[in-house]
Motif scaffolding. Structure first.
Motif, PDB file in Angstrom:
ATOM      1  N   LEU A 478       0.526  -1.145  -0.082  1.00  0.00           N
ATOM      2  CA  LEU A 478      -0.119   0.205  -0.190  1.00  0.00           C
ATOM      3  C   LEU A 478       0.949   1.592  -0.013  1.00  0.00           C
ATOM      4  O   LEU A 478       0.317   2.245  -0.460  1.00  0.00           O
ATOM      5  N   ASN A 479       1.983   1.065   0.590  1.00  0.00           N
ATOM      6  CA  ASN A 479       2.948   2.390   0.663  1.00  0.00           C
ATOM      7  C   ASN A 479       3.527   2.556  -0.892  1.00  0.00           C
ATOM      8  O   ASN A 479       3.622   3.680  -1.314  1.00  0.00           O
ATOM      9  N   LYS A 480       3.633   1.422  -1.472  1.00  0.00           N
ATOM     10  CA  LYS A 480       4.232   1.667  -3.040  1.00  0.00           C
ATOM     11  C   LYS A 480       2.920   2.285  -3.879  1.00  0.00           C
ATOM     12  O   LYS A 480       3.230   3.019  -4.833  1.00  0.00           O
ATOM     13  N   LEU A 481       1.808   1.656  -3.599  1.00  0.00           N
ATOM     14  CA  LEU A 481       0.546   2.048  -4.276  1.00  0.00           C
ATOM     15  C   LEU A 481       0.422   3.733  -4.196  1.00  0.00           C
ATOM     16  O   LEU A 481       0.130   4.543  -5.167  1.00  0.00           O
ATOM     17  N   ILE A 482       0.586   4.209  -2.950  1.00  0.00           N
ATOM     18  CA  ILE A 482       0.639   5.562  -2.667  1.00  0.00           C
ATOM     19  C   ILE A 482       1.678   6.257  -3.414  1.00  0.00           C
ATOM     20  O   ILE A 482       1.715   7.348  -4.169  1.00  0.00           O
TER      21      ILE A 482
END
Length: 487
Positions: A478-482
């Motif tokens: 999710l950090n990479k998504l953001i």
């Protein structure tokens, strides 16, 4: 157990115990300058036989006090390959009982790649090193000191950079998931989340009384058999100056799941301490975003309950009215996570009006039957969000696989006595019907994705980037998504 990073302005080669060097697939060293320590090594690498070349790590005694450790790299390794390489290297060092190493800045690709490569590599080492030993009277005494040129380690020392905050967020998730149910019950969990206000998160806690007043009867019903409280906790990060709608993440936080009146079998019930892993991922992500001062507005919402059998517990056959106004017939009290998420999803959509919502939950055993422990199940009403999650997952090694949603599945959860029932009694499509149930609580067509992480949150064997136990799966995803799409 710990990894201690020791940056230095100048490395004294004569005092180095274990010098770490990098070589290509043929064990030819990368550029190392004219330093005396490398003269014999160049000859050594020429004499390596074919059998040794198959190994990823080789050691060579420079003298009675100094050892060189050579790491083989593929050409143009990806970020993920650098991280998994670092994780494997950590295992190698631990097994060999090597307690101190030094990286040379003369031997790491080109100048433009040094920071990126070495930080990815050390990041993998840090991920692999985590072990939950809080309640052991005899703890592991293995600690590793890493010496490195300060310029190479600078990103790790800067709290605004992503590596250090990511480790702290992931390890916080792992710690929460690893805690036993008698310690991390909903009351204690809510207290720990309140402490996150110290790092800049706005934390709001809704207790049972407030939840009842709001009409969150689906969530409250799950926890009514427990002596512990039930809570909805919101964590807000406002890192962008724009007034754009936030991105939102919702997590299932069933701190212990007995199944309630629909009691689970005793075998492996102890694993149900990690039935709150979805919420822990949301919390770890929000901590990461706050620590790295992410340029995004984000909100995390977690429902915290304990599902216990009791004279006051919810019964099979009960009907509750959810926060959305829709009614639910409870046919099985062990299908409780979707009830917690139902109220949390509608609340998140209505209160925060987000760009999208991603929810995470250890929701069904059926997803493990489908995907094992290699992929999380992805269900979504939005192709763009699905693609972004899939791409992010591939980059960080936290893979997701999209599963179907279709209106024809609705008939399996329609109830004769209420708007819907919480399980499909006909059988089959257990993960899909659970996701289909959740979709009914997205009322305004907000882009939404559901990640069923039942097979990914906890591992009983060592993974590429984690040891046995809680994996922290989802925080990096999710950090990479953001990072790739919303900053």
């Amino acid at each position: 157990m710990a990894i201690i990073l020791k940056p230095t302005d100048k490395l004294d080669e004569k005092s180095i115990n274990n010098y770490v060097l990098f070589a290509d697939e043929n064990y030819s060293l990368f550029s190392v300058g004219s330093s005396f320590i490398f003269k014999d090594l160049k000859n050594f690498t020429k004499s390596i036989n074919k059998t040794s070349k198959k190994r990823d790590f080789l050691t060579f005694n420079l003298n009675s006090k100094q050892t060189a450790i050579i790491i083989k790299l593929k050409k143009n390794q990806s970020e993920l390959e650098n991280e998994t390489g670092g994780a494997s290297f950590y295992e190698f060092l631990k097994k060999a009982e090597i307690n101190e190493i030094t990286f040379s800045d003369k031997n790491i690709y080109s100048a433009s790649q040094k920071n990126i490569f070495i930080n990815d590599f050390i990041h993998g080492m840090l991920l692999k090193s985590y072990e939950f030993e809080k309640y052991k009277t005899k703890k592991s005494n293995y600690n590793l000191k890493i010496n490195c040129n300060k310029k190479l380690l600078l990103p790790n020392l800067n709290s605004k950079y992503r590596y250090k905050p990511l480790i702290e967020g992931i390890n916080f998730t792992k710690e929460l998931v690893s805690e036993p149910g008698n310690i991390l019950h909903p009351d204690e969990y809510a207290k720990r989340l309140k402490q996150l206000s110290k790092i800049g998160l706005k934390v709001s806690i809704y207790d049972k009384k407030k939840l009842k007043n709001l009409g969150m009867n689906a969530l409250v019903g799950v926890g009514q058999g427990s002596i512990r409280g039930s809570y909805l906790v919101t964590l807000e990060w406002k890192g962008s100056k724009s007034k754009k709608d936030p991105v939102a993440f919702v997590g299932k936080g069933v701190c212990f799941d007995t199944g309630g009146i629909s009691l689970k079998p005793a075998k492996f019930m102890e694993d149900m301490t990690y039935d709150m892993a979805g919420s822990a991922v949301v919390v770890g992500l929000m901590k990461t975003l706050a620590l790295r001062k992410a340029n995004v507005n984000a909100v995390g919402v977690v429902g915290l309950v304990e599902n216990m059998p009791d004279g006051n517990a919810q019964r099979p056959g009960d009907i509750v009215k959810s926060y959305s106004g829709k009614t639910i017939e409870i046919l099985n009290t062990d299908a409780e996570g979707r009830l917690v998420l139902a109220d949390a999803l509608t609340f998140t959509e209505q209160k925060f009006k987000p760009k999208f919502i991603v929810d995470l939950a250890t929701l069904t055993g059926a997803i493990i039957v489908s995907l094992g422990s290699e992929y999380a199940g992805l269900f979504s009403n939005d192709d763009k969000l699905s693609a972004q999650l899939s791409n992010a997952g591939e980059k960080v090694g936290e893979k997701v696989w999209r599963m179907p949603l279709h209106k024809n599945y609705d008939k399996l959860i329609n109830s004769k006595n209420a708007d819907m029932q919480n399980i499909n009694y006909i059988g089959g499509a257990g993960s899909t019907t659970a996701a289909q149930f959740l979709q009914r609580f997205i009322l305004k067509k907000t882009p939404w994705a559901h990640l069923d992480i039942a097979g990914m949150a906890f591992s009983k064997y060592n993974g590429a980037l984690n040891s046995w136990g809680a994996t922290g799966f989802g925080v990096r995803l999710l950090n990479k998504l953001i990072e790739d799409n919303y900053e």
